[in-house]
Enzyme design. Structure first.
Site: not given
Ligand SMILES: Cc1cc2nc3c(=O)[nH]c(=O)nc-3n(C[C@H](O)[C@H](O)[C@H](O)COP(=O)(O)OP(=O)(O)OC[C@H]3O[C@@H](n4cnc5c(N)ncnc54)[C@H](O)[C@@H]3O)c2cc1C
Length: 463
Positions: A41, A180, A182, A269, A317, A442
């Site tokens: 994120c 297509s 987000a 995805g 997020a 407004h």
């Molecule tokens: C380009 C893009 C744009 C996005 N825009 C939005 C948005 O505008 N709004 C929204 O709500 N969501 C958005 N998302 C989705 C959002 O980023 C994710 O849903 C969110 O980050 C998920 O959070 P999380 O904590 O589950 O995992 P992540 O954010 O993926 O964090 C997981 C963390 O775990 C760490 N990790 C993994 N395995 C290990 C391990 N074995 N040991 C130690 N660390 C590890 C990784 O390095 C990472 O830092 C977007 C995603 C992308 C790719």
């Protein structure tokens, strides 16, 4: 005795928020992270893309300065500086999480974490050093990465994922965006605004396919007007990267054609990070790439939990954060209500923005509801006209029988900030008439919500 009460694996918006809430609740907490704090994120997702999109939006405004009675001749962009700004924003956000960890007395364990039986976490550092920690509660929040299709293997140069797409050194002249959702449409808008020739290829009949069809159609019209080429019900069956650029074979009902570009962005995805993190050692159940959890994010093995993108539910997020908070509050013995996955807002930040919550018209009809639908176009909104952004609308869907607000769908400038009204109203089980009687300021874009509701009840004023 355990080293910690709670260890969180992964520091995305799921993991770091969970750790903070755990610490607030009095738990001795550690977080394991193998890269920068903040996860996808803050480093590679929500935040850096929004920084890129802001540059694109400012650029668009400047290009149309004369529409506002202004003169901004010779408007140019520096692609490297735009990308540099976005990377800087991401870096500062990650530093912000560092600060929050310190403030909340959360121990940060740098390295690759692996869950182990006996409520242990093994952390392997950058230089191969390992350390083992124990905790009463272990929460897996390892997130996800870009999904690769067999027909579209990513080489990071000509066939890229989102990480490369937001950190390219040179701007491609031609780009094919596959998918297509987000992520796909946000990059399509960004690169098109910067002057790249963009073609979107979408497998399903509509772009932003999870949205209400009226919204998908409106976005398609605006994108096409702005020069983005769109191929729906189309599939990239293979890519040839042997020459200077990329040749992508695109199959549609009409047959096959070969599109040429400098870069193909695969935005089809995500794939969860569940490999080599010890799930099999502990016996944690997984189904179709997701860790299985109950309403309180407990896995099948007591003491082990999972939240965020690694679990079923929307990969967003705010969902990851909400799940993490709920998970630790339950661990703390608080009375918590299971998350309502039917009331999660989804936002897309291209221009025009898209925001929605609840059922689409099609879904509501499929579920047999008798509907009252209202729609208010921004072309009838004083604020939108004054802002020079009259494209878009608010569409609301109510159950005709009991007045339940079933769904809300918006497209236009600023709608991602407006959708929260529908989320709160739905959470409070507000009916249409109550929304109507809540006076909106407004001139604001939010009046369009009130007017759309009024339209559903045949009381609209400004149409
Ligand atoms: C380009 C893009 C744009 C996005 N825009 C939005 C948005 O505008 N709004 C929204 O709500 N969501 C958005 N998302 C989705 C959002 O980023 C994710 O849903 C969110 O980050 C998920 O959070 P999380 O904590 O589950 O995992 P992540 O954010 O993926 O964090 C997981 C963390 O775990 C760490 N990790 C993994 N395995 C290990 C391990 N074995 N040991 C130690 N660390 C590890 C990784 O390095 C990472 O830092 C977007 C995603 C992308 C790719």
């Amino acid at each position: 005795m355990s080293n910690f009460d709670v260890i969180v694996l992964g520091s995305g918006p799921g993991g770091y928020v969970t750790a903070i809430r755990a610490s607030q609740l009095g738990f001795k907490t550690a977080i394991v992270e193998k890269e920068s704090l903040g996860g996808v994120c803050l480093n590679w997702g929500c935040i850096p893309t929004k920084a890129l999109l802001k540059s694109a939006q400012v650029f668009e405004y400047l290009k149309h300065a004369e529409d506002y009675g202004l003169n901004a001749k010779k408007v140019e962009h520096d692609f490297g500086a735009v990308v540099g700004r976005s990377r800087g924003v991401a870096e500062s956000m990650s530093k912000g999480v560092q600060f929050l960890m310190k403030k909340n007395k959360i121990e940060v364990l740098n390295g690759f974490g692996k869950v182990q039986p006996g409520k242990k976490v093994l952390v392997k550092g950058e230089h191969g050093d390992t350390a083992e920690y124990t905790a009463d509660h272990i929460i897996i929040a390892t997130g996800a990465r870009s999904r690769e299709l067999p027909s579209l293997p990513q080489d990071g140069k000509k066939v890229i994922g989102y990480r490369e797409a937001m950190s390219l050194e040179t701007q491609p002249k031609k780009m094919i965006v596959v998918g297509s959702g987000a992520i796909g449409v946000e990059f399509a808008y960004f690169y098109n605004s910067m002057g790249t020739e963009v073609t979107i290829v979408e497998y399903l009949p509509n772009i932003v396919p999870v949205e209400d069809q009226d919204v998908s159609k409106q976005l398609e019209r605006t994108f096409k007007k702005n020069g983005i080429k769109i191929k729906t019900s189309a599939e990239v069956t293979q890519v040839d990267t042997s020459g200077d650029g990329v040749k992508a074979t695109v199959k549609t009902a009409k047959g096959e054609e070969v599109l040429e570009a400098d870069v193909v962005l695969s935005a089809v995805g995500i794939k969860t990070n569940i490999e080599n993190i010890g799930l099999e050692d502990v016996g944690i159940a997984v189904d179709r790439d997701k860790i299985l959890v109950n309403d309180y994010y407990q896995t099948n093995i007591p003491g082990y939990y999972a939240i965020g993108d690694v679990t079923p539910g929307q990969a967003l997020a705010h969902v990851a954060s909400a799940e993490g908070i709920l998970c630790v509050e339950k661990i703390a013995g608080m009375h918590v209500e299971a998350l309502d996955y039917g009331n999660i807002p989804g936002c897309t930040y291209c221009i025009p923005e898209v925001a929605s919550v609840g059922m689409t018209e099609q879904q509501a009809k499929e579920q047999g509801y008798d509907l009252k639908i209202g729609k208010f176009p921004f072309s009838a909104s004083g604020k939108a006209k004054a802002s020079g952004t009259p494209d878009g609308f608010v569409k609301v869907i109510f159950d005709a029988k009991y007045g339940e607000w079933l769904g809300c769908h918006m497209i236009g400038v600023g709608v991602t900030d407006m959708i929260a009204e529908a989320v709160v109203a739905r959470k409070l089980e507000t009916t249409g008439h109550e929304v109507l009687k809540a006076v909106h300021p407004h001139p604001t874009m939010s009046e369009a919500v009130m007017e759309a509701v009024a339209d559903a009840y045949d009381e609209v004023i400004h149409l």
